[in-house]
Design a protein around this motif. Structure first.
Motif, PDB file in Angstrom:
ATOM      1  N   GLY A   1       0.840  -1.184   0.000  1.00 50.60           N
ATOM      2  CA  GLY A   1       0.000   0.000   0.000  1.00 50.60           C
ATOM      3  C   GLY A   1       0.877   1.236   0.000  1.00 50.60           C
ATOM      4  N   MET A   2       0.257   2.378  -0.251  1.00 53.55           N
ATOM      5  CA  MET A   2       1.005   3.639  -0.211  1.00 53.55           C
ATOM      6  C   MET A   2       0.129   4.694   0.446  1.00 53.55           C
ATOM      7  N   ASP A   3       0.682   5.370   1.435  1.00 49.43           N
ATOM      8  CA  ASP A   3      -0.104   6.390   2.108  1.00 49.43           C
ATOM      9  C   ASP A   3      -0.030   7.703   1.345  1.00 49.43           C
ATOM     10  N   SER A   4      -0.739   8.710   1.840  1.00 47.91           N
ATOM     11  CA  SER A   4      -0.824   9.991   1.140  1.00 47.91           C
ATOM     12  C   SER A   4       0.525  10.696   1.082  1.00 47.91           C
ATOM     13  N   ALA A   5       1.443  10.331   1.972  1.00 49.47           N
ATOM     14  CA  ALA A   5       2.769  10.944   1.961  1.00 49.47           C
ATOM     15  C   ALA A   5       3.724  10.258   1.005  1.00 49.47           C
ATOM     16  N   GLY A   6       3.275   9.162   0.374  1.00 50.02           N
ATOM     17  CA  GLY A   6       4.122   8.467  -0.595  1.00 50.02           C
ATOM     18  C   GLY A   6       4.962   7.366  -0.009  1.00 50.02           C
ATOM     19  N   ALA A   7       4.698   6.973   1.222  1.00 48.47           N
ATOM     20  CA  ALA A   7       5.450   5.889   1.848  1.00 48.47           C
ATOM     21  C   ALA A   7       4.835   4.550   1.457  1.00 48.47           C
ATOM     22  N   VAL A   8       5.677   3.612   0.965  1.00 51.03           N
ATOM     23  CA  VAL A   8       5.210   2.287   0.573  1.00 51.03           C
ATOM     24  C   VAL A   8       5.295   1.366   1.794  1.00 51.03           C
ATOM     25  N   VAL A   9       4.193   0.672   2.074  1.00 53.13           N
ATOM     26  CA  VAL A   9       4.153  -0.185   3.255  1.00 53.13           C
ATOM     27  C   VAL A   9       3.721  -1.589   2.854  1.00 53.13           C
ATOM     28  N   PRO A  10       4.323  -2.629   3.446  1.00 55.11           N
ATOM     29  CA  PRO A  10       3.934  -4.011   3.122  1.00 55.11           C
ATOM     30  C   PRO A  10       2.580  -4.352   3.714  1.00 55.11           C
ATOM     31  N   LEU A  11       1.787  -5.113   2.949  1.00 52.17           N
ATOM     32  CA  LEU A  11       0.452  -5.487   3.399  1.00 52.17           C
ATOM     33  C   LEU A  11       0.273  -6.985   3.573  1.00 52.17           C
ATOM     34  N   ASN A  12       1.265  -7.781   3.158  1.00 52.75           N
ATOM     35  CA  ASN A  12       1.159  -9.223   3.402  1.00 52.75           C
ATOM     36  C   ASN A  12       2.535  -9.778   3.749  1.00 52.75           C
ATOM     37  N   ALA A  13       2.564 -11.065   4.085  1.00 56.66           N
ATOM     38  CA  ALA A  13       3.810 -11.673   4.551  1.00 56.66           C
ATOM     39  C   ALA A  13       4.897 -11.644   3.471  1.00 56.66           C
ATOM     40  N   GLU A  14       4.519 -11.866   2.210  1.00 58.97           N
ATOM     41  CA  GLU A  14       5.512 -11.855   1.139  1.00 58.97           C
ATOM     42  C   GLU A  14       6.153 -10.481   1.005  1.00 58.97           C
ATOM     43  N   ALA A  15       5.368  -9.448   1.150  1.00 58.47           N
ATOM     44  CA  ALA A  15       5.922  -8.088   1.088  1.00 58.47           C
ATOM     45  C   ALA A  15       6.855  -7.830   2.263  1.00 58.47           C
ATOM     46  N   GLY A  16       6.523  -8.430   3.403  1.00 58.75           N
ATOM     47  CA  GLY A  16       7.372  -8.242   4.574  1.00 58.75           C
ATOM     48  C   GLY A  16       8.757  -8.819   4.418  1.00 58.75           C
ATOM     49  N   LYS A  17       8.926  -9.760   3.471  1.00 53.45           N
ATOM     50  CA  LYS A  17      10.236 -10.371   3.257  1.00 53.45           C
ATOM     51  C   LYS A  17      11.096  -9.580   2.271  1.00 53.45           C
ATOM     52  N   ARG A  18      10.516  -8.539   1.652  1.00 52.78           N
ATOM     53  CA  ARG A  18      11.184  -7.879   0.540  1.00 52.78           C
ATOM     54  C   ARG A  18      11.196  -6.371   0.726  1.00 52.78           C
ATOM     55  N   ASN A  19      11.958  -5.720  -0.153  1.00 47.64           N
ATOM     56  CA  ASN A  19      11.912  -4.273  -0.272  1.00 47.64           C
ATOM     57  C   ASN A  19      11.325  -3.944  -1.638  1.00 47.64           C
ATOM     58  N   ILE A  20      10.600  -2.850  -1.729  1.00 51.41           N
ATOM     59  CA  ILE A  20       9.960  -2.504  -3.002  1.00 51.41           C
ATOM     60  C   ILE A  20      10.988  -2.223  -4.092  1.00 51.41           C
ATOM     61  N   ASP A  21      12.198  -1.814  -3.705  1.00 54.78           N
ATOM     62  CA  ASP A  21      13.204  -1.512  -4.729  1.00 54.78           C
ATOM     63  C   ASP A  21      13.799  -2.784  -5.338  1.00 54.78           C
ATOM     64  N   GLU A  22      13.387  -3.970  -4.830  1.00 52.68           N
ATOM     65  CA  GLU A  22      13.858  -5.231  -5.397  1.00 52.68           C
ATOM     66  C   GLU A  22      12.898  -5.787  -6.453  1.00 52.68           C
ATOM     67  N   ALA A  23      11.727  -5.213  -6.553  1.00 47.38           N
ATOM     68  CA  ALA A  23      10.701  -5.760  -7.439  1.00 47.38           C
ATOM     69  C   ALA A  23      11.046  -5.501  -8.904  1.00 47.38           C
ATOM     70  N   SER A  24      11.004  -6.563  -9.702  1.00 44.77           N
ATOM     71  CA  SER A  24      11.237  -6.413 -11.136  1.00 44.77           C
ATOM     72  C   SER A  24       9.940  -6.172 -11.898  1.00 44.77           C
ATOM     73  N   ASP A  25       8.819  -6.694 -11.364  1.00 44.69           N
ATOM     74  CA  ASP A  25       7.525  -6.573 -12.024  1.00 44.69           C
ATOM     75  C   ASP A  25       6.516  -6.008 -11.032  1.00 44.69           C
ATOM     76  N   ILE A  26       5.949  -4.849 -11.361  1.00 43.84           N
ATOM     77  CA  ILE A  26       5.023  -4.172 -10.459  1.00 43.84           C
ATOM     78  C   ILE A  26       3.675  -4.013 -11.142  1.00 43.84           C
ATOM     79  N   VAL A  27       2.625  -4.504 -10.473  1.00 44.52           N
ATOM     80  CA  VAL A  27       1.263  -4.393 -10.982  1.00 44.52           C
ATOM     81  C   VAL A  27       0.572  -3.244 -10.260  1.00 44.52           C
ATOM     82  N   LEU A  28       0.153  -2.242 -11.006  1.00 45.75           N
ATOM     83  CA  LEU A  28      -0.605  -1.130 -10.458  1.00 45.75           C
ATOM     84  C   LEU A  28      -2.074  -1.538 -10.465  1.00 45.75           C
ATOM     85  N   TYR A  29      -2.431  -2.290  -9.446  1.00 45.51           N
ATOM     86  CA  TYR A  29      -3.750  -2.930  -9.433  1.00 45.51           C
ATOM     87  C   TYR A  29      -4.865  -1.911  -9.239  1.00 45.51           C
ATOM     88  N   ALA A  30      -4.633  -0.954  -8.363  1.00 44.81           N
ATOM     89  CA  ALA A  30      -5.665   0.028  -8.042  1.00 44.81           C
ATOM     90  C   ALA A  30      -5.213   1.422  -8.452  1.00 44.81           C
TER      91      ALA A  30
END
Length: 818
Positions: free
Chosen positions: A631-660
């Protein structure tokens, strides 16, 4: 972004020398650059390469042993002795035997030929075959493409009264056989200036010496063996193949014509590639699966009918060989994958062995494993009766296979070969130790970059440089082969106009490319054989770079240049447009499957899904696909919402789905700044049902209707409704959706117009006058409406501008409709 399958290495030419060759030889700048980048910086070198002929061939008597061999053969002819040609079962050995048959026919002597069986006898001279020769009255054996290591066998032949003339091109051992004559340009002390002749090339020099002239009528056979045995096509080999192809295009040989016929190659158009990929495999098929005698009979028969039948048989054998190779390769790949799972990694050297594997095709299987895994590879067939393993090995750049096997000589009964290919025989029990030792050597000898394939390109090239005339002029560099490959070019700044799959099984990819700098110049076709899978990784307007060869495609009388793609890459971040997809969760499942099995290389990580401020939709919660949720708050901070996200950093993602949809456009820019490792964005902007209406700003009439409904309900103090029921009641009265009513009530509450309690909403008496825009929720909804309009209705190029990671690096992102 899409990485290339291989590392690209590219040359550069001295432009001053290029201009000199353009003026002196009246050639195109592109051809001149190729000559310079391939090291031709002297006038005589260029002239010899482009225009040289048989006058450059060396005197055959410079080969040590040639004079003695000619004298002995002439004596045998004069005395009516019986001569036996002793060959080998591969294409070089078959073509060498064929050449000698045609030569000895001309010389009107008594002769026959013999080729050992690959499985029953193995390579080279053997005493059983010598006994047969003695029984047949043979007094002189001429070996072709073999014999340099046959010390004991030639000594045995002497005891039988048989003289042996050896013609060979393999590396000489320390102890040489005591043959009557030993002709090999690599023999120590031999003054012959060109050392890289094939076995058939040495046989051709013997023919030249015996005939006293250049044997033009035999060069077509010499060309087959030279190309098939992967000899460098420089120096005298270039002359042999060039002259041989000229002869082949006007051949009267029934066997060659029949073989070209079953391969669907027009005789007048035959080139070195046809030899390597059409003739040689069919010639080799007989020696691999049965006996090479059929191939020699094909090339020496004087019956057109017999030639057609033999060519048909060899074609069937080749198809059988292809099927066998395919089956064995699948088994070998499965074995390697199993070992990889057991050990947790791909071993530095692959050793794959199994009972029942046909030793005639294990070299081909080893090559295919190298192509797939890019590791030095040994493939062996195990004899269940003896426990002995017979194998072939293929290597990668930087790992000297012969030196590696030499360090393991104590494990093997026999081995031989060179830097890139080898063969060996050893006991099955020694295979684990062979794998271990070779693996240690590979770790010592190879640098980190050596574990990735390397593709060598000659030059960078612009599409505007490519015309039919220029491509035709490049043919002056032919014939192509080892040491003189078909020119490869790197094309950059290309736009992808169109792409489609083709072929019987839709396994190939056809691209339509145009120059980014000059898009008005029109498009060029590019064909990528066997690369249909890459289509899913290309956005339709991605700027791509291609490494490939140039050719001419002719269709309905129209001739156009085209690029034959060897490799391609997308150097920039791509955007795949999923907007309008009714079920983005289905697209997500497809993406997860693709990421597990990419078109090449190791699997990618699981995709990252961005929901911004929305809750996880039920469609995602029920998905069996693994993904990291953010998720991302109004200040632009990216926060993990599930266990898989908790194991990673967003800067490691090769494929990003802008679902919403984001709440505002600034969130997209903030995401782009944080997602440093992203290669591909997938813009769905779907999300949950409430989210899809979150960008709608109700009109003032809606606000009035809700205010009146609250006022009316509030006048009945006995009516006590919880907020949810209260909203439903207002919805029935006003016709507005519950979502819109909830938003209006939030705005009223924020502005101090209403008060919420457990029993619903009540108007605040005498509230202060405020405008709707004084509400932060109202302003967010207005911003959300602007965001929705921008992201859902803008072009994908405009969409990309919000996701630029770093404008200073000019990382461009383009759309793909998939």
């Amino acid at each position: 972004m899409l990485k290339a399958k291989a590392r690209w290495n590219m040359g550069a030419a001295d432009e001053a020398r290029v201009q000199e060759w353009v003026e002196q030889f009246n050639i195109s700048p592109l051809l001149a650059r190729l000559l310079v980048v391939r090291g031709m910086t002297q006038t005589e070198h260029v002239a010899d390469f482009l225009y040289g002929g048989t006058e450059q061939a060396h005197d055959p008597f410079l080969l040590d042993g040639m004079a003695a061999a000619v004298e002995r053969i002439r004596m045998a002819i004069q005395m009516g002795e019986r001569i036996r040609i002793y060959g080998d079962y591969d294409a070089d050995g078959v073509s060498s035997t064929t050449l000698m048959v045609h030569l000895l026919r001309q010389l009107n002597c008594q002769f026959d030929y013999y080729i050992p069986h690959r499985v029953h006898e193995g390579y080279g001279l053997n005493e059983g075959a010598l006994d047969k020769a003695h029984a047949a009255g043979v007094t002189l054996i001429i070996t072709v493409d073999t014999g340099i290591s046959a010390v004991q066998q030639i000594a045995y032949a002497k005891t039988l009264g048989i003289d042996v003339i050896v013609t060979d091109h393999h590396e000489p051992p320390e102890i040489l056989p005591e043959a009557y004559a030993l002709i090999n340009p690599k023999k120590p002390g031999c003054p012959y200036p060109f050392k890289q002749l094939a076995g058939v090339g040495v046989a051709l020099k013997l023919a030249q010496a015996l005939l006293g002239r250049w044997p033009e009528e035999l060069t077509e056979y010499a060309a087959i063996g030279t190309v098939a045995d992967l000899m460098t096509l420089q120096g005298e080999n270039r002359i042999i193949v060039k002259q041989g192809l000229k002869a082949m295009r006007a051949t009267t040989n029934y066997g060659i014509k029949a073989l070209l016929g079953v391969a669907n190659v027009p005789v007048r158009e035959v080139n070195s590639s046809h030899i390597g990929f059409a003739l040689a495999p069919r010639i080799n098929a007989s020696g691999r699966l049965e006996n090479a005698d059929a191939a020699v009979r094909l090339l020496t028969t004087e019956s057109e009918q017999e030639a057609e039948q033999l060519a048909f048989d060899l074609d069937l054998l080749n198809k059988e060989r292809q099927k066998l190779v395919e089956e064995m390769t699948k088994e070998a790949v499965a074995l390697v994958e199993r070992r990889k799972q057991e050990t947790g990694e791909l071993l530095p050297v692959i050793v794959a062995a199994q009972e029942g594997w046909n030793v005639g095709v294990i070299g081909i299987v080893a090559s295919k494993l190298v192509d797939k895994f890019y590791r030095p590879t040994v493939v062996l067939g195990i004899d269940p009766a003896t426990g002995m393993a017979k194998g072939s090995a293929r290597s990668i750049a930087g790992f000297d296979l012969y030196q590696g096997l030499s360090r393991c000589h104590d494990l093997m009964d026999h081995f031989g070969g060179h830097q890139m290919a080898a063969g060996m025989t050893l006991s099955q029990e020694h295979l684990p130790e062979l794998e271990r030792r070779l693996g240690v050597l590979a770790q010592e000898w190879l640098e980190p970059e050596d574990w990735s394939p390397l593709l060598q390109a000659d030059l960078a090239c612009n599409l505007s440089d490519v015309t039919v005339d220029v491509v035709q002029q490049l043919e002056q560099l032919a014939p192509y082969g080892m040491g003189n490959p078909s020119p490869k070019f790197v094309f950059t700044d290309l736009l992808l106009s169109d792409m489609r799959t083709m072929g019987k099984e839709q396994q190939h990819l056809k691209l339509s490319l145009r120059s980014k700098q000059r898009p008005e110049a029109g498009s060029y076709d590019a064909v990528a054989f066997g690369k249909a899978g890459v289509a899913e990784w290309l956005s339709s307007a991605a700027p791509i770079e291609v490494l490939g060869e140039l050719s001419i495609n002719e269709w309905n009388g129209v001739r156009k240049p085209q690029i034959m793609v060897a490799d391609l890459r997308v150097p920039t971040v791509q955007i795949f447009d999923w907007r309008g997809t009714t079920k983005p969760e289905s697209k997500l499942s497809e993406l997860c499957a693709r990421l597990k099995s990419p078109v090449w290389g190791e699997p990618f990580d699981i995709p990252a899904l961005i929901l911004f401020s929305e809750p996880e939709p039920a469609a995602l919660a029920n998905s069996k696909c693994a993904y990291s949720l953010w998720g991302m708050d109004s200040a632009g901070a990216v926060v993990p919402l599930n266990a898989e996200a908790g194991k990673r950093n967003i800067d490691e993602a090769s494929d990003i789905v802008l679902y919403a949809l984001p709440d505002d456009l600034g969130q997209l820019k903030a995401l782009g700044q944080q997602a440093k490792g992203v290669q591909r964005y997938y813009a769905a902007f779907g999300g949950s049902e409430p989210e899809r209406g979150a960008g709608v700003v109700p009109g003032r009439d809606g606000f009035k209707a809700v205010y009146s409904a609250v006022s009316a309900l509030g006048k009945d103090p006995e009516r006590k409704l919880p907020p949810s029921a209260f909203v439903q009641a207002i919805s029935k009265r006003s016709g507005l959706s519950p979502g819109a009513i909830g938003f209006i009530l939030d705005v009223f509450e924020e502005l101090g117009f209403v008060h919420r309690s457990e029993v619903g909403y009540r108007l605040v008496p005498s509230p202060a006058k405020k405008d709707l825009t004084d509400s932060a929720a109202y302003r967010r909804r207005q911003s959300r409406s602007e965001t929705e309009h921008t992201l859902l209705y803008c072009s994908a190029n405009d969409l990309a501008s919000w996701l630029v990671v770093n404008k200073a690096e000019d990382k461009e992102m383009l759309e793909g409709i998939v």
